[in-house]
Design a protein around this motif. Structure first.
Motif, short mmCIF file in Angstrom:
data_model
loop_
_atom_site.label_atom_id
_atom_site.label_comp_id
_atom_site.label_asym_id
_atom_site.label_seq_id
_atom_site.Cartn_x
_atom_site.Cartn_y
_atom_site.Cartn_z
N LEU A 74 0.77 -1.08 -0.16
CA LEU A 74 -0.10 -0.03 -0.05
C LEU A 74 0.93 1.52 -0.18
O LEU A 74 0.58 2.43 -0.80
CB LEU A 74 -0.97 0.02 1.24
N LEU A 75 2.01 1.14 0.82
CA LEU A 75 2.85 2.47 0.75
C LEU A 75 3.53 2.53 -0.68
O LEU A 75 3.67 3.71 -0.96
CB LEU A 75 3.96 2.20 1.73
N PHE A 76 3.77 1.70 -1.39
CA PHE A 76 4.22 1.73 -2.70
C PHE A 76 3.41 2.46 -3.74
O PHE A 76 3.71 3.14 -4.55
CB PHE A 76 4.85 0.33 -3.39
N VAL A 77 1.91 1.88 -3.50
CA VAL A 77 0.76 2.44 -4.32
C VAL A 77 0.69 3.76 -4.12
O VAL A 77 0.46 4.83 -4.94
CB VAL A 77 -0.31 1.42 -4.13
N LEU A 78 0.70 4.23 -2.82
CA LEU A 78 0.63 5.53 -2.38
C LEU A 78 1.62 6.64 -3.03
O LEU A 78 1.61 7.71 -3.30
CB LEU A 78 0.44 5.88 -0.82
N GLY A 79 3.00 5.94 -3.05
CA GLY A 79 4.07 6.57 -3.37
C GLY A 79 4.09 6.81 -5.18
O GLY A 79 4.35 7.84 -5.33
N VAL A 80 3.52 5.87 -5.78
CA VAL A 80 3.32 6.08 -7.18
C VAL A 80 2.17 7.09 -7.38
O VAL A 80 2.21 7.64 -8.46
CB VAL A 80 3.02 4.45 -7.94
N ALA A 81 1.06 6.79 -6.53
CA ALA A 81 0.02 7.74 -6.57
C ALA A 81 0.74 9.48 -6.56
O ALA A 81 0.06 10.22 -7.25
CB ALA A 81 -1.00 7.70 -5.84
N GLY A 82 1.70 9.57 -5.35
CA GLY A 82 2.31 10.85 -5.43
C GLY A 82 2.95 11.15 -6.92
O GLY A 82 2.91 12.46 -7.17
N ALA A 83 3.71 10.22 -7.15
CA ALA A 83 4.36 10.50 -8.42
C ALA A 83 3.36 10.97 -9.66
O ALA A 83 3.91 11.76 -10.58
CB ALA A 83 5.28 9.31 -8.90
#
Length: 184
Positions: A74-83
């Motif tokens: 989930l942290l990875f998904v949120l990081g890519v959403a920020g990108a």
């Protein structure tokens, strides 16, 4: 694609659309309100690349959403959403034609890259096995305070000028605005 008025600008409703070669010119009748909108945004090479990057980021979000239950997923998904937010806002920033629009999208860029930085850092910590650190409340507050403080500084810049002290157009003339950075 660039719209250029034919004849006198106050009475002209015909516009030439330059597509590809200089020998092909099409004259169409446009709604003047729509023509004003096209002068606000012009898709440049940089903005097109950033919009394609945003599309790639959205595909990565869709693919990685299935694995959100895994360690740090989930942290990875949120990081890519920020990108994705960062590249989308940056694409609109490069396509915008006025300084207020560019500043507006630059503020969204700050939110996007702060979000990306924080969630990718948390993803790395989780992936390396530091879940004990991430379960502590003070650690969550620390990382979220970085996101909130960066966003507040950017969105209230007109009051204090800590992030950007001024703006100037680039000499290249490609709708590039150079931000003069402050101490924040």
């Amino acid at each position: 694609m660039r719209l250029q008025p034919l004849g006198h600008p106050s009475s002209a409703r015909d516009f030439t659309i330059n597509v590809g070669s200089a020998f092909r010119k099409y004259s169409l009748i446009w709604n003047p309100k729509w023509c004003r909108l096209t002068s606000m945004f012009e898709v440049t090479n940089i903005s097109l690349i950033l919009f394609i990057t945003t599309a790639v980021n959205l595909v990565v979000i869709l693919v990685s959403w299935r694995r959100r239950k895994t360690k740090g997923g989930l942290l990875f998904v949120l990081g890519v959403a920020g990108a994705a937010l960062w590249t989308l806002a940056s694409g609109f920033d490069y396509a915008a034609g006025s300084i207020p629009l560019k500043v507006f999208f630059a503020k969204w860029e700050v939110v996007g890259y702060s979000m990306s930085l924080i969630f990718f850092t948390l993803f790395v910590l989780s992936y390396r096995g530091y879940e004990k650190w991430l379960s502590k409340v003070w650690m969550r507050v620390l990382f979220l305070s970085i996101l909130v403080s960066n966003s507040i500084l950017a969105w209230t810049n007109e009051l204090h000028h800590w992030v950007w002290t001024g703006y100037r157009w680039s000499e290249t003339g490609d709708r590039i605005l150079i931000f003069e950075h402050g101490p924040g």
